[in-house]
Design an enzyme around this catalytic site. Structure first.
Site, PDB file in Angstrom:
ATOM      1  N   GLN A   1       0.968  -1.174  -0.072  1.00 46.37           N
ATOM      2  CA  GLN A   1      -0.066  -0.073  -0.033  1.00 46.37           C
ATOM      3  C   GLN A   1       0.687   1.340   0.147  1.00 46.37           C
ATOM      4  OE1 GLN A   1      -3.259  -0.115   2.661  1.00 46.37           O
ATOM      5  NE2 GLN A   1      -4.013   1.847   2.289  1.00 46.37           N
ATOM      6  N   ASP A   2       1.489   1.514   1.170  1.00 46.74           N
ATOM      7  CA  ASP A   2       2.428   2.876   1.265  1.00 46.74           C
ATOM      8  C   ASP A   2       3.508   2.415   1.953  1.00 46.74           C
ATOM      9  OD1 ASP A   2       0.927   2.985   3.586  1.00 46.74           O
ATOM     10  OD2 ASP A   2       0.863   5.278   3.450  1.00 46.74           O
ATOM     11  N   PRO A   3       4.640   3.476   1.868  1.00 44.28           N
ATOM     12  CA  PRO A   3       5.876   2.978   2.721  1.00 44.28           C
ATOM     13  C   PRO A   3       5.645   3.022   4.253  1.00 44.28           C
ATOM     14  CG  PRO A   3       5.992   4.683   0.746  1.00 44.28           C
ATOM     15  CD  PRO A   3       4.390   4.607   1.009  1.00 44.28           C
TER      16      PRO A   3
ATOM     17  N   ILE B   1       1.415   3.628  -3.309  1.00 47.57           N
ATOM     18  CA  ILE B   1       1.976   4.925  -3.066  1.00 47.57           C
ATOM     19  C   ILE B   1       3.459   4.798  -2.482  1.00 47.57           C
ATOM     20  CG2 ILE B   1       1.615   7.041  -1.463  1.00 47.57           C
ATOM     21  CD1 ILE B   1      -1.396   5.708  -0.839  1.00 47.57           C
TER      22      ILE B   1
ATOM     23  N   ALA C   1      -0.259   7.238   5.198  1.00 47.36           N
ATOM     24  CA  ALA C   1      -1.045   7.679   3.891  1.00 47.36           C
ATOM     25  C   ALA C   1      -1.167   9.055   3.656  1.00 47.36           C
ATOM     26  CB  ALA C   1      -2.514   6.969   4.125  1.00 47.36           C
TER      27      ALA C   1
END
Length: 229
Positions: free
Chosen positions: A70-72, A131, A140
């Site tokens: 999803q995101d870092p 992302i 996020a």
């Protein structure tokens, strides 16, 4: 502020494959958001030189598997541009621990003492977050930058122009990307997210052995998932 392809630090085969995306208006918006955040003094992860690390470690011609995240990670020293991965010496996050548990259950591979998944990437596993950047301590926080347009385009373009790829979709966020993938040309394996919040529903998916079975049937070499040094 134009996009200069020469300044985008991404592996050459990927740069050629994605050059049309880099020149689209939405990518300029991403760049503008990113530069504005830097100019505001925000701490951003991963470091700029690692934003495209997933592509740089897994050249296009070697690609076998896409593992979507999803995101870092948003805490210091964690994010390294590879989904689920953390650098050597950094505490292994809970989701990655569950991934290691499944590796042990599935292939009897002892749990690694580190969280660096670079070895997988170098064998053709694209460890792609949806992302590609985040503000420190704010999960996020860059979701509005437009990175998803870029990574969705990566998935769609791979689906359209390649064949025989294995897509690992863990959790609902990743499963929603299924619509971008042609199941007639590629293999899609779905499971719960490895996060402990998913109550360990991920365990037992056997995606590591299943992926290698698919690769062998396609005449490709399997992934050596063993990360032990």
């Amino acid at each position: 502020m134009d996009i200069c392809l020469e300044k985008i630090k991404i592996e050459q085969t990927w740069k050629e494959f994605l050059k049309d995306e880099f020149l689209k208006p939405y990518f300029l918006e991403i760049k503008t958001h990113y530069i504005n955040a830097l100019n505001e003094g925000k701490t951003i992860y991963p470091p700029a030189n690692l934003i495209f690390n997933a592509f740089n470690l897994a050249p296009l011609q070697d690609l076998k598997i896409i593992l979507l995240g999803q995101d870092p990670y948003h805490n210091p020293h964690q994010a390294m541009g590879l989904s689920f991965s953390v650098p050597m010496g950094v505490k292994i996050p809970p989701s990655l621990l569950n991934i290691y548990k499944e590796l042990q259950n599935d292939l009897n591979i002892p749990m690694a003492k580190h969280g660096d998944l670079s070895k997988w990437a170098k064998q053709g596993v694209l460890l792609l977050n949806s992302i590609l950047s985040v503000e420190a301590n704010k999960p996020a926080s860059h979701a509005h930058f437009g990175w998803q347009k870029f990574t969705d385009a990566v998935i769609s373009k791979l689906s359209d122009e390649k064949e025989g790829l294995v897509f690992l979709l863990w959790g609902n966020y990743a499963k929603n990307k299924k619509v971008l993938i042609n199941p007639q040309k590629h293999f899609i394996l779905e499971a719960a997210h490895p996060s402990p919040l998913a109550r360990n529903a991920f365990l037992g998916c056997k995606h590591f052995s299943k992926s290698n079975e698919i690769l062998l049937k396609l005449g490709k070499s399997p992934i050596d998932w063993n990360l032990n040094l």
